[in-house]
Motif scaffolding. Structure first.
Motif, mmCIF file in Angstrom:
data_model
loop_
_atom_site.group_PDB
_atom_site.id
_atom_site.type_symbol
_atom_site.label_atom_id
_atom_site.label_comp_id
_atom_site.label_asym_id
_atom_site.label_seq_id
_atom_site.Cartn_x
_atom_site.Cartn_y
_atom_site.Cartn_z
ATOM 1 N N ASP A 112 0.721 -1.164 0.099
ATOM 2 C CA ASP A 112 0.041 0.007 -0.072
ATOM 3 C C ASP A 112 0.761 1.352 0.006
ATOM 4 O O ASP A 112 0.290 2.378 -0.288
ATOM 5 C CB ASP A 112 -0.905 0.087 1.143
ATOM 6 C CG ASP A 112 -0.413 0.040 2.484
ATOM 7 O OD1 ASP A 112 0.726 -0.484 2.536
ATOM 8 O OD2 ASP A 112 -0.907 0.365 3.424
ATOM 9 N N GLU A 113 2.200 1.292 -0.024
ATOM 10 C CA GLU A 113 3.031 2.392 -0.097
ATOM 11 C C GLU A 113 4.240 2.255 -1.163
ATOM 12 O O GLU A 113 4.641 3.498 -1.606
ATOM 13 C CB GLU A 113 3.900 2.481 1.368
ATOM 14 C CG GLU A 113 2.971 2.606 2.558
ATOM 15 C CD GLU A 113 3.639 2.940 3.925
ATOM 16 O OE1 GLU A 113 4.958 2.623 3.763
ATOM 17 O OE2 GLU A 113 3.340 3.295 5.018
ATOM 18 N N HIS A 146 3.047 10.073 -4.013
ATOM 19 C CA HIS A 146 4.108 10.925 -3.630
ATOM 20 C C HIS A 146 5.311 11.151 -4.400
ATOM 21 O O HIS A 146 5.859 12.384 -4.716
ATOM 22 C CB HIS A 146 4.756 10.498 -2.028
ATOM 23 C CG HIS A 146 3.604 10.454 -1.106
ATOM 24 N ND1 HIS A 146 2.674 11.700 -0.955
ATOM 25 C CD2 HIS A 146 3.064 9.568 -0.331
ATOM 26 C CE1 HIS A 146 1.812 11.418 0.267
ATOM 27 N NE2 HIS A 146 2.264 10.118 0.614
ATOM 28 N N LYS A 175 6.088 5.793 -5.153
ATOM 29 C CA LYS A 175 5.637 5.585 -3.556
ATOM 30 C C LYS A 175 4.346 6.795 -3.257
ATOM 31 O O LYS A 175 4.001 7.500 -4.039
ATOM 32 C CB LYS A 175 6.701 6.569 -3.027
ATOM 33 C CG LYS A 175 8.210 6.033 -3.108
ATOM 34 C CD LYS A 175 8.211 4.966 -1.904
ATOM 35 C CE LYS A 175 9.916 4.502 -1.889
ATOM 36 N NZ LYS A 175 9.914 3.707 -0.745
ATOM 37 N N GLY A 221 -4.424 5.761 -5.359
ATOM 38 C CA GLY A 221 -4.029 6.133 -4.019
ATOM 39 C C GLY A 221 -3.262 7.601 -3.768
ATOM 40 O O GLY A 221 -3.523 8.340 -4.981
ATOM 41 N N GLN A 222 -2.836 8.059 -2.846
ATOM 42 C CA GLN A 222 -2.115 9.242 -2.748
ATOM 43 C C GLN A 222 -0.647 9.038 -3.261
ATOM 44 O O GLN A 222 -0.011 8.666 -2.553
ATOM 45 C CB GLN A 222 -2.161 9.984 -1.248
ATOM 46 C CG GLN A 222 -1.746 11.252 -0.989
ATOM 47 C CD GLN A 222 -2.483 12.280 -1.925
ATOM 48 O OE1 GLN A 222 -3.828 12.184 -1.950
ATOM 49 N NE2 GLN A 222 -1.639 13.212 -2.322
ATOM 50 N N GLU A 251 0.468 6.504 -0.558
ATOM 51 C CA GLU A 251 -0.294 5.775 0.587
ATOM 52 C C GLU A 251 -1.519 5.357 0.027
ATOM 53 O O GLU A 251 -2.058 5.917 -0.932
ATOM 54 C CB GLU A 251 -0.689 6.961 1.416
ATOM 55 C CG GLU A 251 0.422 7.795 2.496
ATOM 56 C CD GLU A 251 0.086 9.042 3.205
ATOM 57 O OE1 GLU A 251 -1.088 8.813 3.578
ATOM 58 O OE2 GLU A 251 0.735 9.940 3.240
ATOM 59 N N ASP A 252 -1.993 4.164 0.746
ATOM 60 C CA ASP A 252 -3.205 3.600 0.074
ATOM 61 C C ASP A 252 -3.234 3.266 -1.072
ATOM 62 O O ASP A 252 -4.205 3.290 -2.119
ATOM 63 C CB ASP A 252 -4.542 4.505 0.624
ATOM 64 C CG ASP A 252 -4.523 4.776 2.031
ATOM 65 O OD1 ASP A 252 -4.097 3.815 2.743
ATOM 66 O OD2 ASP A 252 -4.974 5.798 2.301
#
Length: 77
Positions: free
Chosen positions: A32-33, A70, A47, A67-68, A49-50
């Motif tokens: 998830d990351e 990065h 990379k 996901g979020q 989150e979720d």
């Protein structure tokens, strides 16, 4: 001339929440990351989150994840 110079790859990020990548040969690992991908232009790390993979077509090499987000990084060979 570098053999990869004639290979094209699209990376489309929509609002840092959705990612579309062409030219993916293999999903090497994911959680998830982090997504670790082998692409036509080399290894790639995503990379966030979720993170989750929505679709991966092994015939066309098209991958969709969400996901979020990065970072999206190509690793040197």
């Amino acid at each position: 001339m570098d053999e990869k110079s004639n290979i094209y790859q699209n990376v489309i990020i929509e609002s840092r929440k959705k990612l579309n990548i062409s030219g993916v040969k293999e999903v090497m690992s994911f959680d998830d990351e982090t997504l670790l991908l082998d692409t036509q232009l080399g290894k790639m790390t995503v990379k966030g989150e979720d993170m989750r993979i929505l679709n991966f077509n092994t015939e066309t090499g098209d991958l969709t994840a969400e996901g979020q987000l990065h970072a999206v990084v190509y690793m040197s060979d």
